[in-house]
Motif scaffolding. Structure first.
Motif, short mmCIF file in Angstrom:
data_model
loop_
_atom_site.label_atom_id
_atom_site.label_comp_id
_atom_site.label_asym_id
_atom_site.label_seq_id
_atom_site.Cartn_x
_atom_site.Cartn_y
_atom_site.Cartn_z
N CYS A 194 43.69 42.98 34.01
CA CYS A 194 44.82 41.76 33.30
C CYS A 194 44.57 41.18 32.95
O CYS A 194 45.11 40.39 31.62
CB CYS A 194 45.10 41.35 35.34
N ARG A 195 43.11 40.57 32.75
CA ARG A 195 42.61 39.61 31.99
C ARG A 195 42.80 39.76 30.30
O ARG A 195 43.03 39.54 29.35
CB ARG A 195 41.38 39.54 31.82
N SER A 196 42.32 41.44 30.17
CA SER A 196 42.66 42.25 28.61
C SER A 196 43.71 42.48 28.07
O SER A 196 44.89 42.14 26.64
CB SER A 196 41.95 43.65 28.56
N LEU A 197 44.78 42.67 29.00
CA LEU A 197 46.23 43.62 28.65
C LEU A 197 47.23 42.16 28.37
O LEU A 197 47.90 41.21 27.23
CB LEU A 197 46.78 43.49 29.55
N GLY A 198 46.40 40.52 29.05
CA GLY A 198 47.01 39.88 28.42
C GLY A 198 46.97 38.76 27.50
O GLY A 198 47.20 38.34 26.89
N ARG A 199 45.38 39.08 27.31
CA ARG A 199 44.80 38.15 25.83
C ARG A 199 45.60 39.11 24.63
O ARG A 199 45.29 38.58 23.85
CB ARG A 199 43.65 38.84 25.94
N GLU A 200 45.68 40.43 25.25
CA GLU A 200 46.02 40.86 23.35
C GLU A 200 47.31 40.54 23.44
O GLU A 200 47.91 40.94 22.07
CB GLU A 200 45.54 42.24 23.93
N THR A 201 48.35 40.96 24.53
CA THR A 201 49.43 40.87 24.08
C THR A 201 49.79 39.72 24.48
O THR A 201 51.26 39.16 23.69
CB THR A 201 50.14 41.71 25.43
N GLY A 202 49.53 38.79 25.25
CA GLY A 202 49.83 37.03 25.10
C GLY A 202 51.54 36.98 26.61
O GLY A 202 51.88 36.04 26.32
N LEU A 252 38.32 34.89 40.35
CA LEU A 252 39.38 35.37 39.48
C LEU A 252 40.86 36.36 39.36
O LEU A 252 41.59 35.70 39.45
CB LEU A 252 38.88 36.25 38.12
N TRP A 253 40.32 36.67 40.72
CA TRP A 253 41.60 37.64 41.18
C TRP A 253 42.72 36.92 42.18
O TRP A 253 43.90 36.99 42.02
CB TRP A 253 41.38 38.75 42.81
N GLU A 254 42.14 35.67 42.56
CA GLU A 254 43.04 34.71 42.94
C GLU A 254 43.87 33.99 42.20
O GLU A 254 44.33 33.58 42.49
CB GLU A 254 41.87 33.66 44.55
N THR A 255 43.35 33.92 41.05
CA THR A 255 43.51 32.84 39.64
C THR A 255 44.66 33.31 39.55
O THR A 255 45.90 33.05 38.70
CB THR A 255 41.79 33.05 38.80
N TYR A 256 44.89 34.52 39.10
CA TYR A 256 45.89 35.48 38.35
C TYR A 256 46.97 36.36 39.73
O TYR A 256 48.22 36.65 38.91
CB TYR A 256 45.24 36.73 37.68
N PRO A 298 52.18 36.77 30.60
CA PRO A 298 51.86 36.27 31.66
C PRO A 298 51.80 37.61 32.73
O PRO A 298 52.95 37.59 33.59
CB PRO A 298 53.13 34.98 31.96
N ILE A 299 50.97 38.12 32.76
CA ILE A 299 50.60 38.92 33.72
C ILE A 299 49.70 38.43 34.81
O ILE A 299 49.27 37.71 35.17
CB ILE A 299 49.50 40.30 33.04
N GLY A 300 50.82 39.03 35.54
CA GLY A 300 49.96 38.53 37.01
C GLY A 300 49.39 40.11 38.29
O GLY A 300 50.04 41.43 37.54
N ILE A 301 48.56 39.73 39.10
CA ILE A 301 47.95 40.91 40.08
C ILE A 301 48.97 40.77 41.45
O ILE A 301 48.93 39.30 41.91
CB ILE A 301 46.61 40.78 40.49
N LYS A 302 49.24 41.65 41.91
CA LYS A 302 50.39 41.74 43.40
C LYS A 302 49.38 42.35 44.01
O LYS A 302 48.71 43.84 43.35
CB LYS A 302 51.61 42.72 43.23
N TRP A 303 49.19 42.38 44.73
CA TRP A 303 48.01 42.86 46.22
C TRP A 303 48.19 44.28 46.22
O TRP A 303 49.68 44.61 46.38
CB TRP A 303 47.61 41.76 46.97
N PRO A 304 47.24 45.19 46.08
CA PRO A 304 45.41 45.19 45.35
C PRO A 304 45.21 44.62 43.96
O PRO A 304 44.75 44.49 43.20
CB PRO A 304 45.07 45.73 45.81
N ASN A 305 46.27 45.24 43.21
CA ASN A 305 45.96 45.92 42.04
C ASN A 305 47.01 46.07 40.83
O ASN A 305 46.91 46.78 40.65
CB ASN A 305 44.96 46.63 41.74
N ASP A 306 48.46 46.32 41.03
CA ASP A 306 49.60 46.44 40.38
C ASP A 306 49.14 44.85 39.52
O ASP A 306 49.13 43.84 40.15
CB ASP A 306 51.03 46.47 40.90
N LEU A 307 50.01 45.05 38.24
CA LEU A 307 50.18 44.53 37.56
C LEU A 307 51.47 43.97 37.25
O LEU A 307 52.00 45.30 36.99
CB LEU A 307 49.37 44.66 36.07
#
Length: 331
Positions: free
Chosen positions: A161-169, A269-273, A171-180
């Motif tokens: 989530c962090r890397s793709l969000g940074r590279e693409t700009g 971090l997970w809860e933040t995203y 608004p990527i979020g995480i749906k529990w447990p690990n879907d972006l």
């Protein structure tokens, strides 16, 4: 007729159209056979323009990942340094697990342009046409007990989530447990498969699938409401090599934090995203549906769900969807 013959013919004509009739005559096959081979080339990632009464024209080749180029962009110490790029595999997970059993070191990475049997969570398949997405598996050898394996799934989600969000700009979020997700539609899948011994993890194969440069017509129609690529969401294509390098660097750095400081920084971090927390959802944990409000993660990586009666239930595996709508008020 082989695909290579048709491809050679189209490439030889450069930017000119070649009629189906001419292809049939030159290669000695039927027009139907030509059409079938055109479709196969498109499935391999070749861009072919088809115009009635003109024929076919090759307009683009699939972009192939190159090991030397990728390793030149890596900023990691271990992740991706032992690299295997394959054209076609059943599954990158299958290849990596074999390498792991043969003693491959932590950080070994397997990437495939095409998977014939790629899989995700709950046995689902993953759509990834050659040259347009990323299908890869990373080997981890964490020194943690088996019961903490869910933490690694959440770690992988945060890193991606962090890397793709940074590279693409985006608004990527995480749906529990690990879907972006981007605007509620899935752009990535994560699958962790582990081997254990004496209640410890021998190794973990982290499968990562990223929909990078797919177009709408690459998806089955029934998936378009639930899936999207980075290109579709951002309106521009992305360099797959740069994305892979960014993902591996973020993953390695967060893994180092996890080994030094434990799960707490990853939990925060997970809860933040997260796009799952603090709203009423429907959950299926294998024993029927129930509704609740996810409030956060516990210290082991389980999801704490507040129930309608005020109680709290911790789950480690479940499908999450929207809660049932309230009935219309009657006057």
């Amino acid at each position: 007729m082989e695909q290579s013959q048709l491809l050679t013919l189209l490439e030889g004509k450069r930017d000119a159209f070649v009629s189906g009739e001419e292809i049939s005559r030159l290669l000695g096959v039927s027009r139907t056979a030509v059409w079938k081979q055109i479709r196969k080339l498109e499935a391999e990632g070749f861009a072919i323009e088809a115009v009635p009464r003109k024929g076919y024209r090759l307009t683009g080749r699939p972009s192939r990942l190159n090991a030397a180029e990728l390793q030149s962009k890596l900023g990691t110490t271990a992740f991706g340094r032992h690299l295997h790029i394959r054209e076609v595999v059943t599954s990158t997970q299958d290849v990596l697990r074999k390498l792991a059993e043969e003693g491959a070191p932590e950080g070994t990475l397997v990437i495939a342009e095409r998977q014939d049997n790629g899989r995700g969570r709950m046995g689902r398949s993953w759509v990834s046409p050659p040259g347009r997405g990323v299908s890869m598996s990373l080997l981890m050898r964490p020194d943690v007990p088996l019961q903490l394996a869910p933490q690694l799934t959440l770690l992988a989600a945060v890193a991606l989530c962090r890397s793709l969000g940074r590279e693409t700009g985006l608004p990527i979020g995480i749906k529990w447990p690990n879907d972006l997700l981007v605007d509620g539609r899935k752009i990535s899948g994560i699958l962790l498969e582990s081997a254990t011994e004496d209640e410890r993890l021998r190794y973990v194969a982290v499968g990562l699938g990223i929909a990078v440069n797919l177009d709408a017509d690459d998806y089955p129609e029934e998936l378009l409401a639930r899936a999207v690529s980075l290109k579709m969401a951002a309106g521009r294509a992305f360099d797959r090599t740069a994305l892979i390098a960014a993902v591996l660097l973020e993953f390695e750095q967060l893994y180092a934090v996890y080994k030094e400081r434990g799960f707490e920084p990853i939990r925060i971090l997970w809860e933040t995203y997260s796009v799952t927390l603090n709203r009423t959802v429907a959950l299926n944990a294998g024993q029927g549906f129930f509704e609740g409000v996810p409030r956060g993660l516990d210290e082991s990586g389980g999801l704490r769900v507040e129930l309608p009666d005020g109680g709290v239930r911790t789950i480690y595996s479940a499908e999450i969807g929207d809660a049932a709508p309230l009935p219309d008020a009657k006057g």
